[in-house]
Design an enzyme around this catalytic site. Structure first.
Site, PDB file in Angstrom:
ATOM      1  N   GLY A 115     -16.718  29.853  79.270  1.00 21.07           N
ATOM      2  CA  GLY A 115     -16.882  30.784  80.382  1.00 21.07           C
ATOM      3  C   GLY A 115     -15.983  30.505  81.568  1.00 21.07           C
ATOM      4  CB  THR A 116     -15.084  27.425  83.413  1.00 18.56           C
ATOM      5  OG1 THR A 116     -16.416  27.135  83.855  1.00 18.56           O
ATOM      6  CG2 THR A 116     -14.094  27.040  84.506  1.00 18.56           C
TER       7      THR A 116
ATOM      8  CG  ASN B 253     -25.510  31.016  87.531  1.00 12.51           C
ATOM      9  OD1 ASN B 253     -25.050  31.923  88.223  1.00 12.51           O
ATOM     10  ND2 ASN B 253     -25.328  29.742  87.830  1.00 12.51           N
TER      11      ASN B 253
ATOM     12  CB  SER C 245     -19.727  30.455  77.706  1.00 13.91           C
ATOM     13  OG  SER C 245     -19.580  29.067  77.466  1.00 13.91           O
TER      14      SER C 245
ATOM     15  CB  THR D 282      -3.607  25.235  67.348  1.00 12.71           C
ATOM     16  OG1 THR D 282      -2.205  25.001  67.221  1.00 12.71           O
ATOM     17  CG2 THR D 282      -4.236  25.329  65.969  1.00 12.71           C
TER      18      THR D 282
ATOM     19  CB  CYS E 153     -21.129  24.420  87.428  1.00 13.19           C
ATOM     20  SG  CYS E 153     -20.836  24.904  85.714  1.00 13.19           S
TER      21      CYS E 153
END
Length: 381
Positions: A69-70, A149, A199, A237, A324
């Site tokens: 998500g970040t 959130n 996420s 990749t 966070c």
């Protein structure tokens, strides 16, 4: 152990872990390689992309894989800003966004962009009329999360989409990280939404993988340059095992038809019981415009981190605001934006539920809560 911190991260589904292990072990080739091992990995990669797209009712060419998500929020805000800077440098984000959005917006303001923050009301909802007043001819992006959130408020995305309906030059981004499995996909994957962030570890995939939705025809500056992966927009990749596991987890999550009602039942029992205590403040609500899995409350005079550690002594795991921000010791930013005094906001703790939780765990939590509450009597008085 009772784990009530699912908004921070969820445990991976066993099926998702099995998929990860199978792909990592048996299909380990680089999907960009020309040989058969690379071709096998490429097929798994694209099959996962198609499955995710189908679950969200979009085209597979509109799904781009990220590390979470970040990264997704950073990419959309910065990528759209720099792609469209010739047309304007004004961005609007809500005042209750996740730090991944707000800090990206702050960084952009240091690069010469003009950022406004749309205010919320006392319940934590973006005030659409106030947002409308912020729009200018040079506005290029509006970013609003689906589910807050910290409080669980489901933002009025349809009203914002309606506001932007006749403004095609403004890109509309939604952070859907907390929405998967809690809000119907059709409620946030609106026709007017141009970008959305997801996420994997928030819906029982492994950590370190996510994706963004980018509507066909919308442009964004590449996040990483190099080998040309992800349509030359994110060159690295691809993490094929994690992507395959995420596709599996997303399907399992969205197929759980009983999830929302189970979450609501547990949350409502918690809310009703906690509300019976004079010294408890419920910051979240339990109406239909709040997500079913989040309940934020506080004990008057008791800092949130004290309550978190008190429960941890009983092997019950809850959180202060967002994971966070919790280690920084900051009060819930959403509560401050809602006009809650700092001293009161500092008491906030968040319970975030999952269908793996049970009513027995709710009852055990409430038993322990009563013991902790009684020990705080001197502080409250």
């Amino acid at each position: 152990m009772i784990y009530f911190d699912h908004s921070a991260t969820t445990h991976p589904y066993p099926q998702a872990l099995h998929t990860y292990q199978e792909v990592a072990t048996k299909i380990f080739g680089n999907p960009s390689s020309l040989h058969s091992l690379g071709t096998q990995a490429g097929r798994i990669l694209e099959a996962s992309r198609r499955q995710i797209a189908e679950l969200l009712s979009v085209e597979s060419s509109e799904i781009f894989f990220t590390s979470g998500g970040t990264e997704g929020d950073n990419w959309v805000l910065k990528g759209v800003a720099f792609e469209k800077k010739a047309f304007g440098k004004h961005i609007i984000v809500s005042d209750v966004e996740h730090p991944a959005v707000k800090e990206s917006a702050k960084w952009l303001s240091q690069q010469g962009f003009d950022v406004d923050y749309a205010p919320v009301d006392k319940r934590g909802f973006v005030q659409v009329d106030k947002l409308a007043q912020l729009i200018r001819p040079e506005t290029i992006l509006v970013s609003v999360m689906v589910v807050n959130n910290e409080m669980g408020a489901i933002q009025p995305l349809q009203a914002i989409a309606d506001l932007l309906a006749d403004k095609p030059t403004i890109s509309f981004h939604v952070d859907a990280v907390q929405a998967v499995g809690k809000v119907p996909v059709s409620d946030f994957m609106l026709d007017r939404v141009d970008f959305a962030t997801f996420s994997g570890h928030k819906f029982h995939a492994v950590r370190g993988v996510g994706f963004i939705y980018k509507k066909s025809g919308k442009k964004i500056t590449p996040l990483l340059t190099g080998g040309g992966q992800e349509q030359d927009l994110r060159s690295t990749t691809e993490n094929v095992p994690a992507i395959a596991a995420m596709a599996k987890a997303l399907r399992l999550t969205l197929e759980d038809q009983e999830a929302v009602e189970k979450l609501k039942s547990m949350r409502d029992v918690l809310a009703e019981s906690l509300a019976s205590y004079d010294g408890v403040t419920l910051f979240s609500e339990t109406g239909e415009d709040f997500a079913p899995h989040i309940l934020t409350f506080g004990i008057k005079g008791v800092r949130g981190e004290v309550l978190v550690h008190a429960f941890e002594e009983h092997e019950i795991y809850i959180s202060t605001t967002s994971a966070c921000s919790s280690k920084a010791g900051k009060p819930a930013g959403t509560l401050i934006a809602m006009g809650v005094p700092t001293s009161q906001a500092q008491t906030a703790v968040r319970i975030s539920l999952d269908t793996s939780n049970s009513m027995a765990e709710i009852e055990q939590f409430l038993t322990i809560f009563k013991q902790i509450y009684q020990k705080t009597e001197k502080i409250r008085h």
